[in-house]
Write a protein that holds these residues in place. Structure first.
Motif, mmCIF file in Angstrom:
data_model
loop_
_atom_site.group_PDB
_atom_site.id
_atom_site.type_symbol
_atom_site.label_atom_id
_atom_site.label_comp_id
_atom_site.label_asym_id
_atom_site.label_seq_id
_atom_site.Cartn_x
_atom_site.Cartn_y
_atom_site.Cartn_z
ATOM 1 N N PRO A 301 65.293 -10.016 1.102
ATOM 2 C CA PRO A 301 64.934 -8.639 1.430
ATOM 3 C C PRO A 301 65.841 -7.474 0.601
ATOM 4 O O PRO A 301 66.663 -7.981 -0.193
ATOM 5 C CB PRO A 301 65.675 -8.482 2.971
ATOM 6 C CG PRO A 301 66.712 -9.534 2.984
ATOM 7 C CD PRO A 301 66.331 -10.760 2.120
ATOM 8 N N LYS A 302 64.867 -6.372 0.481
ATOM 9 C CA LYS A 302 65.537 -5.549 -0.541
ATOM 10 C C LYS A 302 66.847 -5.128 -0.321
ATOM 11 O O LYS A 302 67.551 -4.815 -1.111
ATOM 12 C CB LYS A 302 64.482 -4.406 -0.448
ATOM 13 C CG LYS A 302 63.002 -4.487 -1.086
ATOM 14 C CD LYS A 302 63.109 -4.906 -2.518
ATOM 15 C CE LYS A 302 61.768 -5.219 -3.126
ATOM 16 N NZ LYS A 302 61.905 -5.512 -4.404
ATOM 17 N N ARG A 303 67.354 -5.028 1.182
ATOM 18 C CA ARG A 303 68.718 -4.485 1.341
ATOM 19 C C ARG A 303 69.595 -5.367 0.676
ATOM 20 O O ARG A 303 70.558 -5.040 0.121
ATOM 21 C CB ARG A 303 68.754 -4.479 2.949
ATOM 22 C CG ARG A 303 70.043 -4.376 3.305
ATOM 23 C CD ARG A 303 70.062 -4.628 4.972
ATOM 24 N NE ARG A 303 71.569 -4.554 5.455
ATOM 25 C CZ ARG A 303 72.297 -3.763 5.742
ATOM 26 N NH1 ARG A 303 71.842 -2.398 5.702
ATOM 27 N NH2 ARG A 303 73.527 -4.056 6.070
ATOM 28 N N LEU A 304 69.247 -6.720 0.754
ATOM 29 C CA LEU A 304 70.220 -7.688 0.221
ATOM 30 C C LEU A 304 70.201 -7.358 -1.344
ATOM 31 O O LEU A 304 71.308 -7.449 -1.947
ATOM 32 C CB LEU A 304 69.919 -8.973 0.293
ATOM 33 C CG LEU A 304 70.587 -10.258 -0.260
ATOM 34 C CD1 LEU A 304 71.867 -10.220 0.265
ATOM 35 C CD2 LEU A 304 69.858 -11.484 -0.010
ATOM 36 N N HIS A 305 69.253 -6.959 -1.946
ATOM 37 C CA HIS A 305 69.086 -6.839 -3.529
ATOM 38 C C HIS A 305 70.091 -5.635 -3.852
ATOM 39 O O HIS A 305 70.903 -5.724 -4.692
ATOM 40 C CB HIS A 305 67.536 -6.527 -3.920
ATOM 41 C CG HIS A 305 67.597 -6.441 -5.257
ATOM 42 N ND1 HIS A 305 68.047 -4.892 -6.093
ATOM 43 C CD2 HIS A 305 66.660 -7.121 -6.216
ATOM 44 C CE1 HIS A 305 67.774 -5.099 -7.310
ATOM 45 N NE2 HIS A 305 67.000 -6.409 -7.419
ATOM 46 N N SER A 306 70.054 -4.583 -3.150
ATOM 47 C CA SER A 306 70.895 -3.531 -3.182
ATOM 48 C C SER A 306 72.377 -3.843 -3.097
ATOM 49 O O SER A 306 73.231 -3.361 -3.439
ATOM 50 C CB SER A 306 70.490 -2.240 -2.301
ATOM 51 O OG SER A 306 69.147 -2.067 -2.454
ATOM 52 N N LYS A 307 72.657 -4.707 -1.880
ATOM 53 C CA LYS A 307 73.920 -4.877 -1.611
ATOM 54 C C LYS A 307 74.492 -5.891 -2.604
ATOM 55 O O LYS A 307 75.807 -5.773 -3.043
ATOM 56 C CB LYS A 307 74.008 -5.768 -0.130
ATOM 57 C CG LYS A 307 75.452 -6.024 0.418
ATOM 58 C CD LYS A 307 75.152 -6.921 1.680
ATOM 59 C CE LYS A 307 76.652 -7.229 2.125
ATOM 60 N NZ LYS A 307 77.280 -5.866 2.578
ATOM 61 N N VAL A 308 74.126 -6.683 -3.148
ATOM 62 C CA VAL A 308 74.546 -7.673 -4.404
ATOM 63 C C VAL A 308 74.597 -6.660 -5.626
ATOM 64 O O VAL A 308 75.992 -6.792 -6.351
ATOM 65 C CB VAL A 308 73.513 -8.702 -4.667
ATOM 66 C CG1 VAL A 308 73.911 -9.488 -6.041
ATOM 67 C CG2 VAL A 308 73.351 -9.530 -3.604
ATOM 68 N N SER A 309 73.610 -5.917 -5.832
ATOM 69 C CA SER A 309 73.886 -4.765 -6.883
ATOM 70 C C SER A 309 75.294 -4.108 -6.770
ATOM 71 O O SER A 309 75.945 -3.825 -7.757
ATOM 72 C CB SER A 309 72.968 -3.941 -7.053
ATOM 73 O OG SER A 309 72.819 -3.151 -8.122
#
Length: 323
Positions: A301-309
């Motif tokens: 999910p995109k939310r995880l992409h942002s969280k890792v970033s």
């Protein structure tokens, strides 16, 4: 299983357990209950005194503790008996030497041709339940728990929950289960509810001079299987789609974190390999992915992409400030 072998297995099971229900027999022999009833009729017709007791505490048994002397092993039975045992688990139980002695006695009792078969198994199959870089768990109370199970005596234990809190309770020891290289203590509470306790979290265990009656229909293996399946069914799931480099593919599940691979797809033209993963939580997924740096990238999910970033930026800023 051929019917003749199954009838012999039923006899041996009834001799070992004294009484079993048709359901328990069907589960152990992997046949239907209707098949078990037909087998019981067959045993009766050839003169084996099997009897059925009705009611909640009922089941099938052999009249007057009937015994049969069945001798001789099939080759596959010899294989099953002589597959190597877990040395670590037997050492935990204090039974390593006794197991070696029992195996040597059994080996000496076999005909010469079957002794060769037993030796072949020893040299072809070895079981090691330890993990790489195994960390020895705290099991200070292990011998106390083990003795209380044999003595059918209650224990007062201090137990540390997963969140770090501790409480004291009185339990009725029922059994020990080894899951991989970790031990679990199975015991009944005062209200007779049966629970599993991680032995490494038992801080103290003190015997109480009070015995109890074990539940008649309690089967340790069946209990563990049912609770394990229920635990797995209720685990939270957090699905993630990623792309990884070929370099880290062999290492995806070789970590200390829980991760399950659902699907590996064909590589893209750039060489990235799409993989569908499942974690327990978003936090576990983020920490796992961050650990592979630029060798893995999140698709959804995109939310995880942002969280890792965000986590990567915070980590970089932290180390820059402390240079």
């Amino acid at each position: 299983m051929m019917r003749g072998d199954r009838l012999i297995s039923i006899l041996l099971l009834l001799q070992s357990y004294n009484q079993l229900t048709a359901k328990q027999l069907s589960e152990k022999l992997e046949v239907s209950e209707r098949t078990i009833y037909r087998d019981m009729d067959a045993l009766s017709r050839i003169g084996i005194p099997v009897i059925a007791e009705r009611g909640k505490q009922g089941g099938w048994s052999l009249l007057n503790n009937y015994k049969t002397s069945l001798t001789g092993f099939k080759e596959t039975e010899v294989h099953a008996l002589f597959i190597s045992y877990s040395i670590q688990l037997l050492e935990d139980l204090g039974l390593k030497r006794e197991a070696d002695d029992a195996r040597n006695k059994l080996f000496a009792s076999l005909p010469a041709v079957q002794q060769n078969s037993a030796k072949a198994v020893w040299n072809r199959i070895y079981i090691d339940t330890s993990s790489w870089r195994q960390k020895q768990e705290n099991a200070a109370s292990f011998s106390v728990l083990q003795q209380a199970i044999w003595d059918t005596k209650k224990l007062r234990i201090e137990y540390q929950r997963a969140d770090g809190s501790e409480d004291e309770r009185i339990v009725k020891p029922l059994g020990l289960v080894a899951k991989g290289n970790k031990w679990y203590f199975i015991a009944g509470k005062e209200n007779n509810e049966i629970r599993s306790y991680r032995i490494s979290r038992i801080q103290t265990a003190k015997p109480i001079d009070e015995t109890f009656i074990r539940p008649n229909n309690f089967d340790l293996a069946s209990y563990w299987d049912s609770t394990t399946n229920a635990f797995i069914e209720h685990l939270p799931e957090y699905p993630v789609s990623v792309e990884v480099t070929k370099k880290i593919m062999p290492r995806l599940t070789f970590t200390g974190r829980f991760v399950r691979i659902l699907e590996v797809k064909d590589p893209s033209q750039e060489g990235w390999i799409p993989v569908d993963l499942v974690f327990n939580t978003e936090e576990e997924a983020a920490a796992y992915i961050l650990g592979f740096a630029n060798q893995i990238r999140v698709l959804k999910p995109k939310r995880l992409h942002s969280k890792v970033s965000d986590m990567a930026k915070a980590t970089a800023a932290f180390y820059q400030q402390n240079d």
